[in-house]
Design an enzyme around this catalytic site. Structure first.
Site, short mmCIF file in Angstrom:
data_model
loop_
_atom_site.label_atom_id
_atom_site.label_comp_id
_atom_site.label_asym_id
_atom_site.label_seq_id
_atom_site.Cartn_x
_atom_site.Cartn_y
_atom_site.Cartn_z
N THR A 65 5.69 4.77 -7.02
CA THR A 65 5.63 3.52 -7.80
C THR A 65 5.30 3.76 -9.26
OG1 THR A 65 3.37 3.24 -7.03
CG2 THR A 65 5.06 2.02 -5.86
N LEU A 119 0.87 -1.17 0.00
CA LEU A 119 0.00 0.00 0.00
C LEU A 119 0.91 1.22 0.00
CD1 LEU A 119 -2.64 1.60 0.34
CD2 LEU A 119 -2.46 1.21 2.80
N GLU A 120 0.72 2.09 -1.00
CA GLU A 120 1.50 3.32 -1.08
C GLU A 120 0.62 4.45 -0.58
OE1 GLU A 120 2.38 4.63 -5.10
OE2 GLU A 120 4.29 5.49 -4.45
N ILE A 121 1.04 5.06 0.51
CA ILE A 121 0.25 6.16 1.07
C ILE A 121 0.90 7.47 0.66
CG2 ILE A 121 -0.37 7.31 3.24
CD1 ILE A 121 -1.02 4.60 4.37
#
Lengths: 728, 452
Positions: A512, A474-476
Site C-alpha cells: 500500500t 489490514l495489510e499483513i
C-alpha cells in the site's frame, strides 16, 4: 419481581386468547407437484395457516435466484389455490438470515441488459402478486433481510433504496417497515437460535390466523413514499406537481453532490421513482426493470461486483486455524494507531493491555478508546452497560506487567527503527515462547525490525490504517522467516477485529505505502507546478478518490509523508522522484504537520467546518515553484499522471511477487488508500480501461518527465497481448 | 385443576421413606435455629399501608416478634433487615425500625440489599455471625413499601439545585437560573428495569416462558392454583406467621389482601402486560406490587435451649448463585437447588416441603422445565444430569408470592417460616427454600424441622 396488577386490569376490556394450534400437518396440495421435491422452499400447514420455509441448500444465506423464485411462485400458487389455507407465513430456516437479496452471481452471469431486465421483471411479478395476495401473508424475519428480501417481507423504503443502509430491528418498527418485533429468546430446552425461530413461527402463525379471522388489522395503508420520511402534511404537498418537481430536484442535487456523478445507480433510482409516481406503477415497474438491466452492464457494476467478491475472499483465513487462538493482546504505544487497534480488539472480547511510556500518553489513548465506544452509546448501538463491560477488557499500564500471558504483542510506537529494536528486545525478555510480535509500521521493512529478534519466525507486520475503527483494511506483511502459523494467527486476530485482510511480502513500503508514494511524489510536483491545493483536491475527488490529494497529505501527517518519501526515495531511487521532498521538509520545519497540528495545506480549527487554505504555504510553494509542462498539464492529464503512477507501481508489486493476487491488490488499494471504488481497484481498472491505453498514457508522460513513468514489464505484456487480463 | 394430575404422586409414599441423612448437624459446627418468625399482613400497594413509611412496617414486624417470642430485648446481639427500594431518609431502615420497636439502643443494626432475596441475605448474614461465634442471638427480617417510592428530580435539575446552594451572589444565582430548561422538571422514577440490560423483569419472564415453551394457559392455571391454595390456607388458619397490625388512623389489618382466586375464563381475558400483543405474562399470572415486612428470631441452639425456647427449625446449608442477567434472569432456583442439595448431601426425594418464590407463573414453570431437562443441565449448568422438578403436591402448598404478595425485601423470611411451619403441620423433616432475584441471582436453603 413485579407486574402491576393495576395496569393489567385496566386493559381487561378486550379479549385476546392464545390460539392453540392443533397438530402439525405437512402435505402437498396440487397433484402435479406432489412428487416434486423442492430444494429451496418447503411448506407445511398448521391449522389453516401455510408455513412456507425458505432454506437454500449448501449456503449460509438465502439469496433470490431463479430456482428460489420459481419454487416460491409454485408454492404460493398452491397456497392461493387451496381451499383449506386461509393465510400464510413466510419464514427462513436459517438462523440470522431471511433473504439477503438478489444473487449476485445470477446477475453477473447475464450477458445482455435484456436478460437482466427479464429477470428483474420476473422478480417484480412475484412481488406484485405477493402484494396483491387475497390471503394474508405474514413474513417472519429473523436477521438479514436485504434488497429483494425486504421486498418479499415489506414494501421497499425510499431512502433505503438510495443508500442501501442497514436498519436495526427496532428502527425498522418505528419506520413502519415491520409490524411486530419478536425479541430473541435465551436458552430453554434446546439451543436459543432454534427455539427463537420456532417461537417466531408460532407468533407469526397466530398473527396470520388473526389476520384471516379479521381479529387483527394492520394499519399500514399508505403507499410506498408516504409511509416513510413524510408526514401527513408533506404527503398532501407531494400531491402538488410543482412541489414534487422541487423535491426531485433537491434529491437529485444531493445525490449528484455525494456521488460526483461517478455512480450511475442512485440517479436512475430517482428516475424510476419519478416515473412510478408520475406515470403510474406499471410504467414505474417497466422503467425499473429496464434501468436495472442497463445498470448491471456498466463498468461500475462490474467493478463493484468484483470488489464484493474480493472482499468476501479477503474475509477468509486461507492460512487455516492457528495452533493457539490469540486471546490476550498487548499493544505498545497508546497513540492514535495503538488506541485504535485497542478499540477494535476490546469490543470483540479480546483482553488487551495498552502500554505507553508516559501517563499522559496512556490517558490520551484510553480516552480515545472510551470515546469511540461512547459514541456508539450515543448512537444507541451499545448500551452504557455494554460500553463499560467492553472497556473493562482494556488494561492501561506503563510497565510490562502481565505480558507473560500475552499471545500477541502489536507495537505501534513511533516509526523509528532503533526505537522499534529497543521495544522488540524489551518485549522478548518478558513474553512467553508462543507469543507473536507484530509491528504496525507503514514503511519500515519487517525483516530489518526482525533483525534483532531471537525468534524471527514469530515476527510479522500488521499495517493498520487510520482511523483504525473506520478503515476496514489490514495489510499483513510476512518476511521469509515468518512461520505459516504466525501468519495464520495474525490473520485470525485481524478477522476477529473485523478487518478485510491482504497478506503481502516484505519490502520497502510493502504494497500500500509503495503504491501511494509515487503518487504522492506526483502530488508534490503538481503543487510545485502551481496547481492550487483546492483545485488539486477537486480534480482527485471528481476522479473518484474519497479524499482530495492535498487533504490526504494533511490527514496522513506531513511529517509521516516526509518520513515515508525519504525512506522509499532511498530504496527505489529515481523512479520515486518527481516532486521535491524539500516541500515537505519546509512544512515540517514551520510546524505545518497537517490536521494534527492545526495547519498543513489547509487550516483546521475546532468547530469550523469550511476548510481554508493555509496562506503561509504560498511562500514555501513559490520558493519551490517549477514551470509546468503545458502538453501534460490539462485537468485530465493531471488526474492520469496521478493514477497511472499508482497503477504502474501496483502492477509492479504483482510482478515482483510482493502481491500474491491481483484481487488483494484491488482490495488493498480501495479499502486502504481510497482508490476509486467505481474503478474497482488498479488491476480491475487496467482490465476495464485496457492495458494499452494505460501504457500509452505512461509513455506520453515518460516523454515529458522521464523514467518515473516507464511502464513496468507486466503492464507492457498485458498491453501487447489483449487477451491477457488480471481477471478472466 | 386437571393438569395437576400430570405430576406423578410420589409424595404419598415418600413420607414413609428413609432419608439420605438423619440430620444435617455437622461436627464442630454450632447448630443454628429459628425460634419463631412473624410478618405483618402483606397488602397490595396503595391500600391500608399507603401513608406509612418503610420503617413503620418494619417496626410493626419487630414489635410482633417481640410480642410473639417474649425475647428480652437486651439479649439480642444484632439486627439485620433486607430492603430493595430504599427510602432515602431511612437508608439504614433496620436501625430506625429497631429503635422505634423498643429494642435496646445498644443493639447494632444494619440493612442489606440483594433484590428479591434481601431477607434471605439478612438471615444468612445472621447465620454467619452465629456460626463464627460473634453472636448468639440475631433478629433478621425484611421490609418493602411499594406504595411510596423515591421519585427524584432529574440529574440536570439536581445539579442546578446543588450549584445554587453554593452560589454566593445574586449574579451567580441568576446565571444559574438562566440555564434552567423546562425538561429539567421531568422526574426520575426508580428503575423497574435491570440496570445491565434495560429490560423489565416482566419482559424477561415472558421471554423465559417462551424459551421453555410454557403456554399462557399453563401459566394461568398455575396462578389459579397459587391463589386457591393461599385462600384455603388463610381460611384454615394455617398462615400462623401473620401478626395483626393496627395501622395508625385506620383499622387493624389482620390478613393478606391480595389472595383473589378467579376463574380461568376471567384470567384468559387479560391482555399481556409486557410483550404486547402476543406475550403470555399478564397481571393475573404475575406477583403484584406489595407492602409488607417480616422478622425472625435466630439463635444458636444451645442459647435457645438455655433460654427455655422450643425452636421451630434448624437453618442448614445455603447457597447463592448467579448467572446471565439477560436470558437467565429468573432461573436462580434451577441453579441453586442441585447445588444446595449436593452441599447438604440430600436428594430431591428427601425434601418434604418446597417453598419457592413465585415471581411469575411463567418463571416457576420455566424453572420446573429447566430442572427437569438433562439438556439444560449439561449445556448451561455443567452438570451431568438434571436434578428433577419438585413434585407439585409438596410445592408451595399454602400459596406463594403470586397470591400472598411479594414485598421484595421481606419475602425471604416468609418462605423460611412457611417451610418451617409446614414441616411442623404436615410432618416431614427437610424443607427446601429457593428464590430468584434481579441481577440474575438466586438462593436456596435447607430448613430442617426441629424434633418435637
Amino acid at each position: 419481581m413485579v407486574a402491576s396488577r393495576a395496569i393489567g386490569s385496566l386493559s381487561r376490556a378486550t379479549a385476546s386468547r392464545m390460539l392453540r394450534c392443533p397438530g402439525y400437518i405437512c402435505r402437498s396440495f396440487s397433484g402435479t407437484s406432489a412428487l416434486r421435491t423442492r430444494t429451496h422452499i418447503n411448506y407445511g400447514v398448521k391449522g389453516d395457516v401455510a408455513v412456507v420455509r425458505i432454506n437454500s441448500p449448501n449456503s449460509k444465506v438465502n439469496t433470490l435466484n431463479k430456482e428460489l423464485q420459481s419454487e416460491f411462485m409454485e408454492v404460493m400458487n398452491e397456497i392461493w389455490a387451496s381451499d383449506q389455507i386461509r393465510s400464510a407465513v413466510l419464514i427462513s430456516s436459517k438462523p440470522g438470515c431471511f433473504i439477503a437479496g438478489a444473487d449476485i452471481n445470477m446477475i453477473a452471469s447475464c450477458k445482455t441488459p435484456e436478460e437482466v431486465t427479464k429477470l428483474s421483471q420476473e422478480g417484480q411479478r412475484m412481488f406484485e402478486k405477493l402484494e396483491k395476495s387475497t390471503k394474508p401473508v405474514v413474513a417472519a424475519i429473523s436477521g438479514a433481510c436485504l434488497g429483494g428480501g425486504l421486498e418479499v417481507g415489506v414494501p421497499a423504503a425510499f431512502d433505503m433504496m438510495l443508500t442501501g443502509r442497514n436498519i436495526r430491528a427496532d428502527r425498522a418498527k418505528k419506520m413502519g417497515l415491520v409490524d411486530q418485533l419478536v425479541e430473541p429468546l435465551g436458552p430453554g430446552l434446546k439451543p436459543p437460535e432454534e427455539r427463537t425461530i420456532e417461537y417466531l413461527e408460532e407468533v407469526a402463525v397466530t398473527f396470520a390466523k388473526g389476520l384471516s379471522d379479521k381479529k387483527i388489522s394492520i394499519k399500514r395503508d399508505k403507499g410506498l413514499v408516504e409511509t416513510f420520511s413524510f408526514t401527513e402534511l408533506t404527503s398532501y404537498a407531494m400531491s402538488i406537481p410543482f412541489v414534487r418537481q422541487q423535491i426531485y430536484k433537491k434529491v437529485e442535487e444531493k445525490v449528484r453532490k455525494q456521488t460526483k456523478g461517478l455512480y450511475p445507480a442512485p440517479l436512475k433510482i430517482i428516475d424510476v421513482v419519478k416515473t412510478g409516481i408520475e406515470q403510474g406503477s406499471d410504467a414505474g415497474y417497466l422503467s425499473e426493470s429496464q434501468k436495472f438491466g442497463e445498470l448491471t452492464m456498466t463498468k461500475e457494476s462490474k467493478a463493484l461486483i468484483g470488489l464484493y467478491h474480493g472482499q468476501v475472499l479477503c474475509k477468509k483465513n486461507k492460512f487455516g486455524a492457528p495452533q493457539k487462538e490469540a486471546k490476550h493482546l498487548a499493544i505498545l504505544g497508546a497513540g492514535l494507531m495503538g488506541a485504535g487497534i485497542a478499540q477494535v480488539s476490546v469490543d470483540k472480547g479480546l483482553k488487551t493491555i495498552l502500554k505507553d511510556a508516559t501517563l499522559a500518553g496512556l490517558g490520551r489513548g484510553q480516552q480515545q478508546v472510551f470515546k469511540g465506544l461512547n459514541d456508539k452509546v450515543k448512537k444507541k448501538a451499545l448500551t452504557s452497560f455494554e460500553r463499560d463491560s467492553i472497556f473493562s477488557n482494556l488494561t492501561g499500564q506503563l510497565d510490562y506487567q502481565g505480558f507473560e500471558k500475552a499471545d500477541m504483542v502489536i507495537e505501534a510506537v513511533f516509526e523509528d527503527l532503533s526505537l522499534k529494536h529497543r521495544v522488540l528486545t524489551e518485549v522478548e525478555a518478558v513474553i512467553p515462547d508462543h507469543c507473536i510480535f507484530a509491528s504496525n509500521t507503514s514503511a519500515l521493512p519487517i525483516n530489518e525490525i526482525a533483525a534483532v529478534s531471537k525468534r524471527p519466525e514469530k515476527v510479522i507486520g500488521m499495517h493498520y490504517f487510520s482511523p483504525v475503527d473506520k478503515m476496514q483494511l489490514l495489510e499483513i506483511i510476512t518476511t521469509e522467516k515468518t512461520s505459516k502459523d504466525t501468519t495464520a494467527s495474525a490473520v485470525a486476530v485481524g478477522l476477529k477485529q473485523g478487518k478485510v485482510i491482504i497478506v503481502v511480502k516484505d519490502g520497502p513500503g510493502f504494497y500500500t505505502t509503495r503504491c501511494l508514494a509515487p503518487m504522492m511524489s506526483e502530488v508534490l510536483r503538481i503543487l510545485q507546478e502551481g496547481v492550487e491545493p483546492k483545485k488539486l483536491d477537486a480534480l482527485t475527488t471528481s476522479f473518484g478518490f474519497p479524499v482530495g490529494a492535498a487533504t490526504l497529505v494533511d490527514e496522513v501527517g506531513v511529517d509521516v509523508a516526509k518520513h515515508v518519501s525519504e525512506d522509499l526515495g532511498k530504496a527505489f531511487g529515481e523512479r520515486f522522484g518527481g516532486g521535491s521532498v524539500e516541500l515537505l521538509k519546509q512544512m515540517v520545519s514551520r510546524g505545518f504537520l497537517g490536521r494534527k497540528s492545526g495547519k498543513g495545506f489547509y487550516i483546521y480549527q475546532e468547530g469550523v467546518k469550511s476548510k481554508n487554505v493555509n496562506s503561509d504555504m504560498d511562500g514555501i510553494l513559490a520558493s519551490l515553484k517549477v514551470p509546468p509542462k503545458s502538453d501534460v498539464s490539462s485537468d485530465e492529464d493531471i488526474q492520469y499522471r496521478l493514477v497511472t503512477r499508482f497503477v504502474n507501481e501496483a502492477v509492479m508489486c504483482l510482478q515482483e511477487g510482493i502481491l500474491a493476487t491481483p484481487t488483494e491488490g484491488d482490495i488493498g488499494a480501495v479499502f486502504g488508500l481510497g482508490f476509486p471504488p467505481c474503478l474497482g481497484g488498479p488491476f480491475r481498472f487496467v482490465d476495464l480501461c485496457g492495458a494499452q491505453n494505460i501504457v500509452d498514457r505512461l509513455r506520453k508522460y515518460e516523454a515529458a518527465y522521464g523514467t518515473q513513468f516507464s511502464p513496468c514489464q507486466l503492464l507492457i505484456d498485458h498491453a501487447s497481448s489483449p487477451n491477457k487480463k488480471f481477471f478472466q | 385443576m386437571t393438569w395437576v394430575t400430570g405430576w406423578p404422586l410420589y409424595g404419598l409414599t415418600l413420607a414413609a421413606q428413609t432419608k439420605s441423612k438423619k440430620t444435617l448437624a455437622k461436627p464442630n459446627m454450632r447448630n443454628i435455629v429459628v425460634v419463631d418468625g412473624v410478618r405483618i399482613p402483606f397488602l397490595q400497594s396503595g391500600t391500608s399501608y399507603k401513608d406509612l413509611m418503610p420503617h413503620d412496617l418494619a417496626r410493626a414486624a419487630l414489635s410482633g416478634l417481640l410480642h410473639r417470642t417474649n425475647v428480652p430485648k437486651d439479649v439480642v446481639d444484632y439486627i439485620i433487615f433486607g430492603t430493595v427500594i430504599q427510602e432515602v431518609k431511612t437508608s439504614n431502615v433496620a436501625r430506625e425500625a429497631a429503635l422505634g420497636a423498643g429494642f435496646s439502643d445498644k443493639t447494632p443494626a444494619h440493612t442489606v440489599t440483594m433484590a428479591c432475596i434481601s431477607a434471605n441475605q439478612a438471615m444468612t448474614t445472621g447465620i454467619g455471625l452465629i456460626a463464627s461465634g460473634q453472636s448468639d442471638v440475631i433478629v433478621a427480617g425484611g421490609v418493602e413499601l411499594m406504595s411510596d417510592v423515591p421519585i427524584r428530580h432529574s440529574r440536570k435539575m439536581r445539579k442546578m439545585m446543588l450549584e445554587l446552594n453554593k452560589a454566593k451572589t445574586l449574579g451567580q444565582r441568576l446565571s444559574l437560573f438562566s440555564k434552567f430548561r423546562l425538561n429539567f422538571l421531568a422526574p426520575e422514577l426508580p428503575a423497574v428495569a435491570e440496570f445491565s440490560t434495560s429490560e423489565t423483569m416482566g419482559h424477561s419472564a415472558d421471554r423465559l416462558a417462551a424459551a421453555f415453551a410454557v403456554s399462557r394457559q399453563d401459566q394461568d392455571e398455575y396462578a389459579l392454583r397459587s391463589h386457591s391454595l393461599a385462600k384455603k390456607a388463610q381460611d384454615e388458619g394455617l398462615l400462623s406467621d401473620v401478626v395483626p397490625f393496627k395501622v395508625p388512623g385506620k383499622d387493624t389489618v389482620t390478613k393478606d389482601n391480595g389472595i383473589r382466586p378467579s376463574s380461568l375464563e376471567q384470567m384468559a381475558k387479560l391482555k399481556p402486560a409486557f410483550i404486547k400483543p402476543y406475550g403470555t405474562v399478564t397481571a393475573a399470572n404475575s406477583s403484584f406490587l406489595t407492602d409488607g415486612a417480616s422478622a425472625m428470631l435466630i439463635m444458636a441452639e444451645e442459647k435457645a435451649l438455655a433460654m427455655g425456647y422450643k425452636p421451630k427449625a434448624y437453618l442448614r446449608d445455603f447457597v447463592y448463585v448467579s448467572q446471565d442477567p439477560k436470558d437467565q434472569l429468573l432461573l436462580g432456583p434451577t441453579y441453586a437447588t442441585p447445588k444446595v442439595l449436593e452441599k447438604a448431601g440430600l436428594t430431591m426425594n428427601d425434601i418434604d416441603a418446597f417453598e419457592f418464590h413465585e415471581a411469575f407463573s411463567g418463571q416457576i414453570l420455566a424453572n420446573f422445565k429447566a430442572m427437569d431437562s438433562d439438556w439444560f443441565a449439561q449445556n448451561y449448568m455443567g452438570r451431568k444430569t438434571k436434578v428433577g422438578s419438585p413434585p407439585l403436591e409438596k410445592f408451595n402448598n399454602w400459596g406463594g408470592s403470586l397470591s400472598l404478595g411479594h414485598p421484595f425485601g421481606a419475602t425471604g423470611c416468609r418462605l423460611v417460616m412457611a417451610a418451617a411451619n409446614r414441616l411442623r403441620k404436615e410432618g416431614g423433616q427437610y424443607g427446601l427454600v429457593a428464590a430468584c432475584a434481579a441481577g440474575g441471582q438466586g438462593h436456596a436453603m435447607i430448613v430442617e424441622a426441629y424434633p418435637k
